[in-house]
Design an enzyme around this catalytic site. Structure first.
Site, short mmCIF file in Angstrom:
data_model
loop_
_atom_site.label_atom_id
_atom_site.label_comp_id
_atom_site.label_asym_id
_atom_site.label_seq_id
_atom_site.Cartn_x
_atom_site.Cartn_y
_atom_site.Cartn_z
CD GLU A 168 -2.53 -1.63 0.03
OE1 GLU A 168 -3.01 -0.75 -0.69
OE2 GLU A 168 -2.56 -2.84 -0.27
CG HIS A 209 -1.01 1.05 -4.43
ND1 HIS A 209 -1.12 0.98 -5.80
CD2 HIS A 209 -1.46 -0.13 -3.94
CE1 HIS A 209 -1.60 -0.23 -6.13
NE2 HIS A 209 -1.81 -0.93 -5.02
CD GLU A 216 -3.31 -3.09 -7.46
OE1 GLU A 216 -2.31 -3.40 -6.79
OE2 GLU A 216 -4.22 -2.39 -7.01
ZN LIG Z 1 -2.41 -2.87 -4.88
#
Ligand SMILES: [Zn+2]
Length: 709
Positions: free
Chosen positions: A340, A343, A362
Site C-alpha cells: 500500500e 501505491h 498493481e
Molecule cells: Zn495494490
C-alpha cells in the site's frame, strides 16, 4: 538528482507513435493539476461526460446518521466547461443515492452569469447494475468554456456498494457502530455523484458532521475537529481520482508511530497494531523515497478495520485501510502495508487512466513493493514471497487455460462489465513480470529505479495509459533503439497476449529458503510413508510463514492425497499449525477439507467460529461445499451468521444454497468466468466491495481470482 538521458523526441516518434497527448518530453517539467485529462479517453465504466469539463475541486458536506445508516448533505462541484455548447452535465450516480435538488451558480461571472443559485432540472437514467447516470440540464446563460460554474447536489445515501455500516456487534470493541467506505473500482458513485473514472483527478474538501464520541478519518492531507459542533473538516490538497476518496467513522484512537505516520484502530486493537508496526512505517517510507523519490502525500497513516472490511487493504492516500485480521500474520502484514505504501507512488500519484489497464497500478506497485522488501529485508525473502505469488498465478492459469482473455494485461471490456470483476492475479503478477522485464531490458536494476523515479516526477498527479509508460521508457533508454534490441521488444505480446508472462525474473536468490520447501514436498508426495528420519531434518518450527505457506500451497496442488499421508501430515504438523497464524492455518484446513480428513474437521469448525472475515471464510466454505462436507458448512454458517456482515452472509448463503454455475452465470462479465470444482488456495483471496454488495454474484464468480488492493 536523477539521471536524465536527454534524447531527441524524434527518436521516440520513429520508434512508435507518441501518445495522442504528446504532452511530455524528457526534461519537461511535470504538469501538475486537475487539468490532467490530456486525451479523449473513453471509459466504458463511466456514464459521465467527464471529457466535457475540467473538475477543479469538489466539496462534500455530510451528516452521518448511524441510527438509520444514512449520510445526507450536499456536494459542490467546481467545474469549467471545456467545449462550447455543452448543455448537459452527466455524473455517475447509483440507485441508492436519493437526489433532493440540484442548483448551479457561476461565481464572479457578472453580466450574463448567475451569481445566485439557479435550480436545475435533472433526470436519472439506468446505466449498469453498478451505477446510473445523473443527467443535469445546465443553464445556457451560465455555461461558457473556461468559466467556472458551481453545481450543488443535495442528496442522501441509502445502502449502496461503497458504504459499509457496521452495527456495534460487528466491530472489534462491540461497543459502538462504525462506518467505512470502499470506492475501488466503481463504488464511489454510490457515495457521492461524481466523474467516477480514474481519468479524472481533483482536490477535495469535506465537512463531516457526526454524533458525539465518533471520530472521522478521511483520505486527506489535513484535518481538524470542532468539538463544540462535532464537525470534522478535511482537505485533500493533491488531486486524486474519485475511487481514492475514503472515509471511516467510529470509535477510533491513534498512536503516532513516526514523524508522519500514525496508527488508528479501535481501542481494543490499538496496542497490538502499534506493536506489530512500530517504527517500520517510517523505515519503509525512507527506503521507498530512496528508490522512487519524495513521498508526495505528507501523511502516511494506517487504519485497522474490523473483519467486515471486504478486502485485505486499500491504498487510500494519506490513510491506508487494512483489515485487522491480518495482524496476527506478521509477514503478510509487512507485505500488505509495504504494497500500500508503494501505491503512494504507483497508482495514487500516477494512476491508470482506465480500468482496462489496472496493471499500471498493481503491476508497478507490486514491483515497487518488491524493490522495497529487497532493500529492507534482502533478496532471498523477496524471492520467496514472489515464488508464492507466481505459483498462485500459474495455478490460476492451469484452471483458466492459456487462452483465457482475463490473462491479458490490457483487457477490453464491454459496457456493463464491472471492472472489479476483472481485477485478478494477472493484474498484479503478470504486471509485475512485465515491469521486471522492462527492468531487465534497461540492463541494471538501479538504473531502472532511477527511471521509475523520473517517471513519477514526470507524470505525478496524472492519469496515464500504457503507451505513456512505454514511450517514456523508450525515450529514457535510447540504446534500445538499436536494431539488435528491437526484435526482443515484445510489448504488444505482453499487453495483448493471453497466457503466462513471456518473462519471469530470476528468483534463484531465494534458493536457500525455497529449496528445503520443495525437498519436503517431494518427500511427502513421492512416497506414501515418508522416511521419518528424513522428515526430522526439516524443522518447520524454524521456518518463516512464507516457507510454510509455500509448502502447504504446493501440497494442496497434490491433493487429493492418500489417507495415510494425511494422517502422517496431521500427526507431524497439526499441533504446530494450531499455534501459528491464520494464513498458515487456512491452508492446512483447506487440505483437511479437500481431502475429507475427518479427524481435523473440528479444527475447521473452530477456525470458522473464530474468523469472520471474507478472506478467511469464503475459501473454506467453497471447499466445504465442493466436497462432501457441505452439511458441516451449513451447520457452522447457522451457528455463526449473526457475527457476519450482511454482505458476507449473502455471499455465503449463495455458496451454500446455489450451484456454483448458477452463481457464476449471474456475473455480467462478457468474458468467460471460471468456476472450477476445486479452487486453488488463495487464502488472501477476497472480493471487492462492489462484488460483495452487488447482489453478491460477482463475489462468487470471482472465487479463484485473488483480489487485494
Ligand atoms: Zn495494490
Amino acid at each position: 538528482m536523477a539521471e536524465l538521458q536527454q534524447t531527441p523526441a524524434s527518436l521516440c516518434c520513429c520508434r512508435r507513435p507518441l501518445p495522442v497527448s504528446g504532452a511530455w518530453r524528457l526534461g519537461d517539467p511535470p504538469q501538475v493539476g486537475p487539468e490532467s485529462v490530456r486525451r479523449p479517453l473513453v471509459d466504458v465504466a463511466s456514464a459521465s461526460n467527464f471529457s466535457c469539463f475540467q473538475l477543479r475541486h469538489f466539496h462534500l458536506d455530510l451528516r452521518l446518521n448511524f441510527a438509520v445508516k444514512e449520510m445526507s448533505g450536499w456536494l459542490v462541484l467546481d467545474l469549467i466547461p471545456v467545449h462550447p455548447g455543452v448543455r448537459t452535465l452527466v455524473l455517475d450516480s447509483h440507485c441508492s443515492l436519493l437526489i433532493h435538488s440540484i442548483d448551479c451558480k457561476a461565481p464572479g461571472s457578472g453580466g450574463s452569469g448567475q451569481e445566485e443559485p439557479v435550480s436545475l432540472t435533472y433526470r436519472v437514467d439506468p446505466f449498469t447494475d453498478y451505477g446510473s447516470s445523473l443527467n443535469i440540464s445546465l443553464p445556457p446563460a451560465a455555461v461558457r468554456p473556461g468559466r467556472l460554474i458551481q453545481i450543488t447536489v443535495r442528496y442522501k445515501t441509502t445502502e449502496g456498494p461503497a458504504i459499509w455500516w457496521l452495527d456495534s456487534e460487528l466491530t472489534c470493541g462491540q461497543s459502538r457502530p462504525l462506518v467505512f467506505t470502499q470506492g475501488h473500482s466503481v463504488c464511489n458513485r454510490s457515495f457521492f455523484p461524481c466523474f467516477d473514472t480514474p481519468a479524472v483527478k481533483s482536490t477535495y474538501t469535506a465537512t463531516i458532521r457526526v454524533p458525539d464520541g465518533v471520530t472521522v478519518l478521511m483520505s486527506a492531507s489535513r484535518s481538524s475537529y470542532s468539538k463544540a459542533d462535532r464537525v470534522f473538516q478535511f482537505s485533500m490538497d493533491s488531486p486524486v481520482p474519485s475511487y481514492l476518496v475514503a472515509l471511516v467513522a467510529g470509535e477510533m484512537q491513534h498512536v503516532d508511530v513516526g514523524p508522519r505516520s500514525r496508527v488508528w484502530a479501535e481501542p481494543c486493537l490499538l496496542s497490538c497494531a502499534v506493536k506489530k508496526l512500530g517504527g517500520s512505517v517510517e523505515r519503509w517510507l525512507g527506503v521507498a523515497e530512496e528508490l522512487f523519490g519524495p513521498y508526495l502525500w505528507g501523511r502516511c497513516d494506517i487504519v485497522f478495520l474490523p473483519p467486515s472490511f471486504p478486502i485485505v487493504a486499500m491504498e487510500n492516500p494519506c490513510l491506508t485501510f487494512i483489515i485487522a485480521s491480518i495482524l496476527e500474520s506478521s509477514e503478510f502484514l509487512l507485505i500488505d502495508v509495504i504494497h500500500e505504501i508503494a501505491h503512494g507512488w504507483f497508482g495514487n500519484a500516477v494512476t491508470n487512466a482506465t480500468w482496462e489497464e489496472m496493471w499500471l497500478s498493481e503491476g508497478l506497485a507490486t514491483y515497487a513493493q518488491r524493490r522495497i522488501t529487497t532493500e529492507a529485508y534482502g533478496e532471498a525473502f523477496t524471492c520467496l514471497e514472489t515464488v508464492v505469488r507466481l505459483d498462485a498465478l500459474h495455478r490460476q492459469l492451469r484452471l483458466l487455460g492459456d487462452n483465457n482473455p482475463v490473462s491479458k494485461l490490457q483487457i477490453k471490456f464491454e459496457p456493463g462489465v464491472n471492472p472489479s470483476s476483472l481485477m485478478n492475479l494477472f493484474t498484479y503478477e503478470k504486471g509485475f513480470c512485465f515491469v521486471s522485464y522492462l527492468s531487465q531490458l534497461s540492463g541494471d536494476v538501479r538504473r531502472f529505479d532511477r527511471f521509475l523515479r523520473d517517471f513519477i516526477s514526470q507524470f505525478q498527479f496524472k492519469s496515464v495509459v500504457a503507451d505513456d509508460l512505454i514511450d517514456y521508457f523508450l525515450c529514457y533508454f535510447p540504446e534500445l533503439h538499436d536494431p539488435a534490441h528491437r526484435e526482443g521488444l515484445e510489448f504488444e505480446r505482453w499487453l495483448n497476449g493471453c497466457g503466462p508472462p513471456p518473462y519471469e525474473p530470476d528468483l534463484s536468490a531465494g534458493g536457500a529458503l525455497i529449496r528445503p520447501v520443495q525437498d519436503l514436498c517431494d518427500l511427502w508426495t513421492r512416497s506414501h510413508a515418508p522416511d521419518r528420519s528424513a522428515l526430522t531434518t526439516f524443522d518447520l518450527s524454524a521456518w518463516s510463514t512464507f516457507q510454510i505457506v509455500l509448502f502447504l500451497d504446493r501440497m494442496l496442488d497434490h491433493s487429493p492425497l492418500p489417507h495415510d499421508v494425511m494422517l502422517s501430515l496431521s500427526s507431524c504438523y497439526s499441533s504446530l499449525f494450531d499455534g501459528l497464524n491464520a494464513e498458515v492455518q487456512i491452508r492446512w484446513l483447506q487440505m483437511v477439507v479437500r481431502n475429507t480428513f475427518h479427524p481435523d474437521v473440528p479444527r475447521v469448525r473452530a477456525f470458522l467460529h473464530k474468523h469472520t472475515s471474507r478472506m478467511y471464510t469464503v475459501p473454506l466454505y467453497e471447499d466445504l461445499v465442493a466436497g462432501v462436507l457441505k452439511c458441516v458448512a451449513v451447520e457452522i454458517f447457522y451457528q455463526t451468521q449473526r457475527r457476519l456482515h450482511p454482505n458476507l452472509r449473502r455471499t455465503l448463503q449463495q455458496i451454500l444454497f446455489q450451484t456454483s454455475s448458477a452463481a457464476a452465470n449471474q456475473n455480467s462479465s462478457s468474458l468467460p468466468v471460471p468456476s472450477p470444482p476445486t479452487p486453488p488456495p488463495h487464502p488472501t483471496a477476497t472480493a471487492t466491495a462492489s462484488a460483495a454488495t452487488a447482489g453478491t454474484t460477482a463475489a462468487i464468480a470471482l472465487r479463484d481470482i485473488n483480489v487485494s488492493a
